[in-house]
Structures are given as structure tokens and as C-alpha cells.
Design a protein around this motif. Sequence first.
Motif, PDB file in Angstrom:
ATOM      1  N   GLN A  30       0.753  -1.200   0.032  1.00 40.85           N
ATOM      2  CA  GLN A  30       0.035   0.000  -0.055  1.00 40.85           C
ATOM      3  C   GLN A  30       0.927   0.985  -0.120  1.00 40.85           C
ATOM      4  N   ALA A  31       1.881   1.348   0.833  1.00 40.43           N
ATOM      5  CA  ALA A  31       2.883   2.344   0.822  1.00 40.43           C
ATOM      6  C   ALA A  31       3.535   2.635  -0.446  1.00 40.43           C
ATOM      7  N   PHE A  32       3.748   1.499  -1.107  1.00 41.11           N
ATOM      8  CA  PHE A  32       4.521   1.416  -2.545  1.00 41.11           C
ATOM      9  C   PHE A  32       3.637   2.276  -3.537  1.00 41.11           C
ATOM     10  N   GLU A  33       2.356   1.526  -3.289  1.00 41.20           N
ATOM     11  CA  GLU A  33       1.498   2.307  -4.397  1.00 41.20           C
ATOM     12  C   GLU A  33       1.198   3.793  -4.436  1.00 41.20           C
ATOM     13  N   GLN A  34       1.490   4.314  -3.030  1.00 39.08           N
ATOM     14  CA  GLN A  34       1.350   5.692  -2.683  1.00 39.08           C
ATOM     15  C   GLN A  34       2.517   6.483  -3.268  1.00 39.08           C
ATOM     16  N   ARG A  35       3.615   5.753  -2.898  1.00 43.49           N
ATOM     17  CA  ARG A  35       4.922   6.330  -3.505  1.00 43.49           C
ATOM     18  C   ARG A  35       4.849   6.280  -5.098  1.00 43.49           C
ATOM     19  N   LEU A  36       4.380   5.545  -5.647  1.00 40.26           N
ATOM     20  CA  LEU A  36       3.978   5.606  -7.167  1.00 40.26           C
ATOM     21  C   LEU A  36       3.183   6.663  -7.566  1.00 40.26           C
ATOM     22  N   LYS A  37       2.346   6.917  -6.978  1.00 39.26           N
ATOM     23  CA  LYS A  37       1.325   8.002  -7.304  1.00 39.26           C
ATOM     24  C   LYS A  37       2.291   9.328  -7.072  1.00 39.26           C
ATOM     25  N   GLU A  38       2.864   9.647  -5.936  1.00 38.20           N
ATOM     26  CA  GLU A  38       3.665  10.782  -5.786  1.00 38.20           C
ATOM     27  C   GLU A  38       4.683  10.935  -6.838  1.00 38.20           C
ATOM     28  N   GLU A  39       5.121   9.869  -7.441  1.00 43.22           N
ATOM     29  CA  GLU A  39       6.361  10.149  -8.601  1.00 43.22           C
ATOM     30  C   GLU A  39       5.785  10.347  -9.822  1.00 43.22           C
ATOM     31  N   LEU A  40       4.318  10.004 -10.104  1.00 44.49           N
ATOM     32  CA  LEU A  40       3.594  10.116 -11.231  1.00 44.49           C
ATOM     33  C   LEU A  40       3.267  11.620 -11.199  1.00 44.49           C
ATOM     34  N   VAL A  41       3.034  12.215  -9.893  1.00 42.44           N
ATOM     35  CA  VAL A  41       2.734  13.642  -9.955  1.00 42.44           C
ATOM     36  C   VAL A  41       3.990  14.491 -10.158  1.00 42.44           C
ATOM     37  N   GLU A  42       5.115  13.999  -9.404  1.00 38.59           N
ATOM     38  CA  GLU A  42       6.090  14.997  -9.541  1.00 38.59           C
ATOM     39  C   GLU A  42       7.021  14.781 -10.625  1.00 38.59           C
ATOM     40  N   ASN A  43       7.023  13.726 -11.439  1.00 37.72           N
ATOM     41  CA  ASN A  43       7.681  13.701 -12.571  1.00 37.72           C
ATOM     42  C   ASN A  43       6.527  13.659 -14.052  1.00 37.72           C
ATOM     43  N   PRO A  44       6.525  14.646 -14.616  1.00 41.11           N
ATOM     44  CA  PRO A  44       5.819  14.587 -15.871  1.00 41.11           C
ATOM     45  C   PRO A  44       5.950  13.695 -16.989  1.00 41.11           C
ATOM     46  N   ALA A  45       7.433  13.582 -16.953  1.00 40.11           N
ATOM     47  CA  ALA A  45       8.059  12.525 -17.854  1.00 40.11           C
ATOM     48  C   ALA A  45       7.712  11.031 -17.717  1.00 40.11           C
ATOM     49  N   LEU A  46       7.022  10.702 -16.677  1.00 40.44           N
ATOM     50  CA  LEU A  46       6.545   9.371 -16.285  1.00 40.44           C
ATOM     51  C   LEU A  46       5.186   9.264 -16.333  1.00 40.44           C
ATOM     52  N   GLU A  47       4.683   8.091 -17.025  1.00 40.17           N
ATOM     53  CA  GLU A  47       3.376   7.844 -17.217  1.00 40.17           C
ATOM     54  C   GLU A  47       2.975   6.357 -16.793  1.00 40.17           C
ATOM     55  N   GLY A  48       1.876   6.105 -16.253  1.00 33.83           N
ATOM     56  CA  GLY A  48       1.316   4.712 -16.024  1.00 33.83           C
ATOM     57  C   GLY A  48       0.675   4.212 -17.205  1.00 33.83           C
ATOM     58  N   SER A  49       0.440   3.207 -17.068  1.00 33.61           N
ATOM     59  CA  SER A  49      -0.071   2.303 -18.428  1.00 33.61           C
ATOM     60  C   SER A  49      -0.818   0.770 -17.912  1.00 33.61           C
ATOM     61  N   THR A  50      -1.878   0.354 -18.474  1.00 34.93           N
ATOM     62  CA  THR A  50      -2.376  -0.923 -18.222  1.00 34.93           C
ATOM     63  C   THR A  50      -1.910  -1.847 -19.204  1.00 34.93           C
ATOM     64  N   GLU A  51      -1.375  -1.465 -20.429  1.00 33.97           N
ATOM     65  CA  GLU A  51      -1.136  -2.271 -21.314  1.00 33.97           C
ATOM     66  C   GLU A  51       0.458  -2.469 -21.333  1.00 33.97           C
TER      67      GLU A  51
END
Length: 489
Positions: A30-51
Motif C-alpha cells: 500500500q505504501a509502495f502504491e502511494q509512492r508511485l502516485k507521488e512520483e507520477l505527480v512529481e515527474n511529468p515524464a513518467l506515465e502509468g499504463s495498463t498495457e
Amino acid sequence: MLKQNLQFKLSQKLSPQQIQLMKLIQLPTQAFEQRLKEELVENPALEGSTEQEELYEGDDFNNSDDFDDDYGNESIDADDINIDEYLSDDEIPDYKLAANNYSDDDDDRESPLAAAMSFHQDLLNQLQTFIISDAERDIAEFIVGSIDDDGYLRRSIQDMVDDMAFTQGIYTDEKTVESILKNIIHELEPSGVGARDLQECLLLQLKHKTPTESVDLATRIIEEQFDGFTRKHYDKLLSKYGISQDQLKKAIAEVEKLNPKPGGSFSSSTRVTDNIVPDFTIRIVEGELELTLNGRNAPTLLVSRDYQDMLRTYKDSKDKSNAQKDAVQFIKQKLDSAKWFIDAIKQRQETLFVTMNAIMHFQYDYFLEGDELKIKPMILKDIADMVGLDISTISRVANSKYVETPYGTKLIKEFFSESMKNDQGEDVSTLEIKKILKTVIEEEDKSKPLPDDQLVDILKEKGYLIARRTIAKYREQLDIPVARMRKKI
């Protein structure tokens, strides 16, 4: 006298990227997922994908080293990190080869939780049902504010009188405060709230029970012989009150129904439940163990194509102004950071998997059968030697991670234990000894509980040579009181 000299010294320092990797490894799901969300917000060059897509596309990004020469901006390459320091040479785990073909029905959904009311707010709300003056209400609210989370009033009446005068401008006396405490606060729910000690807490709860012979006897014992009762001097109580064992047993049963921490019962019923999300799953498939990593620990992250296109545009531009140079520097920094973070996630996944895989094989018999007596002695160094990682890395993986097994969800660090020798010279886990000790105590005659000396002899007969002080230590770790406090009639 000051002088200069040269000195050579070898030292090992972790880079900021390596430190961040260690922090990622330590995080539970759960904490790891929160860290991912923070990094996606802070770094616009990083994107999440389901594919499943290729992480780095286009030669312009991977072959853009000429920008370093033009602008003096050294990129942070994930390849500079020595992965061998963190990973073993095991084969590629299955989850690295699996396709991410989940349907919408497989999405994790959060369960709504009711907003909880605090213990003190509930007491204040109950005060609204009493018809009292404004001055009395102010005093009552101050008393409620002085009650701790267990429901006890740990402050003296005189201290509260002085505090109200100095901090609230409320001038009163001890007699008035005592009266409000007795006639108002002690009538609040749950029963026993506002007591100044355990004896008063139990008496307040007995007062609110329906009067019976057993309740009346329990009230007399707590009020007159509280010290003898807590020390379980039952023979003295039988003699003093001239009662039978059955009568005393019923009175004790009434006391055992009471809550020694009335505030604790309220907070536990309204506390927001923490959902445990297992990081691993172990299943038995055709008689063999199968380990999988929770998919929430293996997200698909991509480098933004928009940022790559912007970098390509600036690269192809003939006139490079200072503003463009600054833009290129910013874009490359974000792209390098995104690339490194993606590689760090991969390393985290592999580190978690190889570590848990080693633990599973070390404790193979337990995971296959579920018998806690088959848990082998295992220390951090054993697993560190198996996978070629540092002990501190193993500790980070085991400390806050959970594994779902056919026998329930377990905290990984609970599988680690020291070893002791039995009478045959074999190494046995301290967990096994504690399990046997707990079983012996549960099966003892409660009218004559076994002291530690006898427990030593019983375990010796079972083949475990343990000192009395070790028995006492294990008993305390199991939260089992001494023999005198386990006595029942």
C-alpha cells in the motif's frame, strides 16, 4: 602548528539512487502504491499504463548523449547501478514473462469505511442529555477532556481545580468538581469511564449491573478485599466471607465480564480498519509450492512520448537559444529520472521475488503442510547467503511484508527465529519451543498452574534442555502471566 598533508582512504558511499532503491524495497504494497502516485505527480515524464508496451521507444532518447556535450548536463543512467549487488543469479521469475491481461472485473476496489467518532466527542455528546447549568457544563467538559483514551481520569481533583482557574478562567472548588464527577461523568457510557483507578472502574461497572447475589458478593470483594482478589488469595476470601467455592466462582465470573479499559472498547470498535495487502502468494499446485508476487507490486510504467518528442524537436532545431538550452536540460533531467525510476521498480520486484523464493524453499515443509512445528531455525544471514544480498536488504524485505499462504496471511519476519539444541543435538527453532510451551500451559490444571520450575522439567522430558530464565522469557513473549496469576478455582 598547522600543516597540510595528503591522505588516501577507501570509503564506500551509496548514491542517492541506491538509497532510494533501498527505500522502495522496504515499502509494503500500500505504501509502495502511494509512492508511485507521488512520483507520477512529481515527474511529468513518467506515465502509468495498463498495457504491455515497450518502455523506451525511439533512438532519439537513448542516443541523445550529444546533448551532454553541448550543455554539460550529465544524465543519470540506470545502467550505472550495479544490479548484481542486489539480485541473485536465479532464473527470470514467472511474473516477468506473464502478460498483463486483466479485465475490468479484476480491478481492485476500495471498500467505503464509516467515519468514526472519537471517544471524547461521544462523551461530550452524552453531556448534552443532562439538564445542568452552564457553569456545571463547563466543568464537566473540562473533566471529559482530562480523561485518557483508556477511560481513566489520571489527574487529581485539586490539579483540575487549579488548571481550570489558570487556563480556562473557571473558578470552582474540589467539592463541586467531585460532585459533577460522581453524579454526571460516572453516569456516562461506557460504564466505568472517569474512574481514577482499576478498583473504582470495576465498582462503577458493577453498580450498573442488575443486582444479584453474585453481583453483590463481587461488589463487596472488590470494595473490601481488592488487594487479596488481585493476588488470587482465594482461600482467604472463602474464609472471610464464609462462602462456598461455587459462590466465589460465580462472583469471579461477574468480575471477569467487566472491562478494565472502558475507553479502549469504544476506540477499538470505531477504529478505522487497516487492510493487510499480502505482497506474495504461495499456493500448492499438484503437490508443489508456487510463489507469485502481488500484481500491485509490478506496475507498468512508461516514459512519456510527449517529452521524447520535445527532446527530438529541440535536438533538430538549428538555432539553440539559452531558453532552449534550459528547456533541454530540464527535459533530459526528467527523462533520466523517469528511466531510472522504472529500472528501480524492476529491481525492487526481482529483489522481493528472489528473497521470498529463498524463504519459501528454506521453510518448504511448513508451507507444504502448515505444521508450525516444522518451521526451521532461520536467521537473516541464512537467506542473505542463499541469494547473495546484504543482510540489511533481507531485513527490509521481511520487516513489513506479508505472504498469503493456504494457512492464512503471515508476516514474513515471523518465520525468522534463533536455533537451540535438543537432547539429540539437533537444531530446533525457538518458535517450536514456544509453541510447545504454550500448549503445555493451556493444558495445565488451572487450579494448580505449573510454575516455571515444573515447566523446565516438562520440556526436559520432551527433549528440550532449557533454563528457567529462558522459560520465563518465552512466557513473557507469549504474554502468559506467572503461575499465581493463572490460578482459577
